[in-house]
Motif scaffolding. Structure first.
Motif, PDB file in Angstrom:
ATOM      1  N   UNK A  25      20.312  30.352  64.517  1.00  0.00           N
ATOM      2  CA  UNK A  25      21.156  30.619  63.347  1.00  0.00           C
ATOM      3  C   UNK A  25      20.806  29.563  62.315  1.00  0.00           C
ATOM      4  N   UNK A  26      20.168  29.997  61.232  1.00  0.00           N
ATOM      5  CA  UNK A  26      19.799  29.072  60.161  1.00  0.00           C
ATOM      6  C   UNK A  26      20.823  29.250  59.040  1.00  0.00           C
ATOM      7  N   UNK A  27      21.427  28.157  58.609  1.00  0.00           N
ATOM      8  CA  UNK A  27      22.427  28.228  57.539  1.00  0.00           C
ATOM      9  C   UNK A  27      21.963  27.346  56.395  1.00  0.00           C
ATOM     10  N   UNK A  28      21.871  27.923  55.211  1.00  0.00           N
ATOM     11  CA  UNK A  28      21.385  27.139  54.069  1.00  0.00           C
ATOM     12  C   UNK A  28      22.405  27.175  52.938  1.00  0.00           C
ATOM     13  N   UNK A  29      22.349  26.164  52.115  1.00  0.00           N
ATOM     14  CA  UNK A  29      23.172  26.144  50.913  1.00  0.00           C
ATOM     15  C   UNK A  29      22.502  25.244  49.891  1.00  0.00           C
ATOM     16  N   UNK A  30      22.815  25.506  48.648  1.00  0.00           N
ATOM     17  CA  UNK A  30      22.306  24.692  47.543  1.00  0.00           C
ATOM     18  C   UNK A  30      23.008  23.332  47.507  1.00  0.00           C
TER      19      UNK A  30
END
Lengths: 132, 281
Positions: free
Chosen positions: B148-153
């Motif tokens: 599970x890859x979670x990204x945010x700015x």
């Protein structure tokens, strides 16, 4: 769809009732667990009961146990709405038969999302509710 | 001056344009003129915390230094979205009952499943997914390569997500009580998600508009309530890049008010019950 709001605070009953009415429930409300049992005996089961924990005469946990022991109320969904926020308390309520648990203070979204989680299918048009 | 103007902390039209341009330049998020109130309500705390008496002072400071940390704080404040565990519930139900079982069957040879939460905000979405997988598909989690890859700015949001600490109001929202008691511990006034779930999620910084770092091929891509913030050319650019990482039989999950219709016709809509997803054509 009928909902019974059980809480010894008149203000909390009014707020919870309004939130439920907005999503389509006809609501009724009483101030303690004993009054709730009497109301159910007179009016039959509801689809959803919102149950406070700490109330005079008959508390919410005892109410839930009595309701869960009565097959006539087997289809009622029980949502505890309380200031009690210890995990142990939450487990006690769930084991006693509460279907869901919301901690006070709550917002309207919290209650609406709990109703969604319970999978209660609501009519599209809101229904006006009565108050006992 | 009207009461409304006074509450705005005397932001001039030029200040508003400057802030809108700054946010658009750094995040590609478009704050249109009608959302001026959003700038004021979200930036007033940033101004206060950084010792500025008004938003005008904050803007004056921003203008002095074009790349300082204050710019990051402003962009962070403007790109933080409302979120909740298992938001909108229906897509999660269909994911569990229909789309995941189908993908698991299709991937039984490779034994690999990859999920990407693009714009994970404070982490409720990737952790909802981790809970769903752990509870409903434990054998897959234990024996397959599940990522599970979670990204945010926003660096602040990534920090919050990785910490996995939530307020009572946050855990009250959308999270079924049996999952709360199973997967969280009370820590004072906060609720801490258990380490076994935290360990399932990889958090990374990623600006959807900039150059993307390497993202592996993804089976389910969550980009919910993100595209609404962008203008049409930016939406098209993101969807185009996204086709490069989404497997041909993978699912793209958008917010309930979002669609690829009239934005990118190379996606097809898949609807089950009250949930909708999109797949490459």
């Amino acid at each position: 769809m009928r909902a019974l709001v059980i809480d010894d605070s008149r203000a909390t009953r009014a707020i919870l009732s309004r939130i439920l009415q907005q999503v389509g429930f006809a609501t009724f409300d009483v101030a303690d667990g004993q009054l709730a049992l009497t109301w159910l005996a007179d009016n039959g089961p509801v689809d959803l009961a919102l149950v406070d924990w700490n109330m005079p005469i008959l508390d919410g946990l005892s109410f839930i146990k009595i309701v869960r022991a009565n097959p006539a109320y087997a289809d009622m969904r029980l949502l505890m709405v309380t200031t009690e926020s210890d995990i142990e308390r939450m487990i006690m309520a769930l084991e006693a038969g509460a279907d869901e648990y919301a901690m006070k203070p709550f917002t309207a979204s919290v209650i609406r999302e709990k109703v969604d989680i319970l999978g209660i299918k609501l009519p599209d048009t809101p229904v006006a509710g009565g108050v006992v | 001056m009207t009461a409304t103007e006074a509450q705005r902390g005397d932001l001039t039209p030029t200040d508003l344009v400057y802030l809108r341009e700054l946010i658009r330049e750094r995040s590609a998020i478009v704050i249109d003129e009608s959302k001026g109130y959003l700038l004021e309500s979200r930036l007033a705390p940033v101004a206060r915390r950084n010792g500025h008496n008004s938003l005008t002072e904050l803007v004056a400071r921003l203008r002095l230094d074009h790349t300082g940390p204050l710019h990051d704080l402003v962009v962070d404040a403007m790109t933080t979205n409302e979120t909740s565990f298992f938001r909108d519930i229906h897509p999660w139900t269909v994911l569990e009952q229909t789309w995941l079982p189908e993908l698991i069957q299709k991937r039984s040879a490779q034994r690999t499943l990859t999920f990407w939460n693009a714009a994970c905000s404070s982490g409720q979405e990737p952790y909802s997914l981790a809970m769903l997988l752990r509870d409903r598909f434990p054998q897959i989690v234990d024996t397959w390569n599940v990522r599970i890859i979670a990204t945010d700015l926003s660096a602040e949001m990534l920090g919050r997500s990785a910490a996995g600490r939530y307020t009572q109001l946050e855990v009250n929202r959308g999270l079924p009580a049996p999952l709360l008691v199973k997967h969280f511990k009370r820590d004072g006034q906060y609720w801490q998600i258990n380490d076994n779930l935290r360990g399932m999620v990889e958090f990374r910084a990623l600006n959807l508009v900039g150059q993307w770092p390497f993202i592996p091929q993804v089976d389910v891509l969550f980009m919910r309530n993100v595209l609404i913030y962008f203008d049409l050319p930016t939406k098209q650019e993101i969807l185009n890049k996204l086709r490069g990482v989404l497997r041909p039989d993978g699912y793209l999950m958008l917010g309930t008010a979002e669609t690829t219709l009239n934005v990118d016709e190379r996606f097809e809509r898949v609807a089950v019950d009250r949930a909708t997803a999109y797949r490459p054509r």
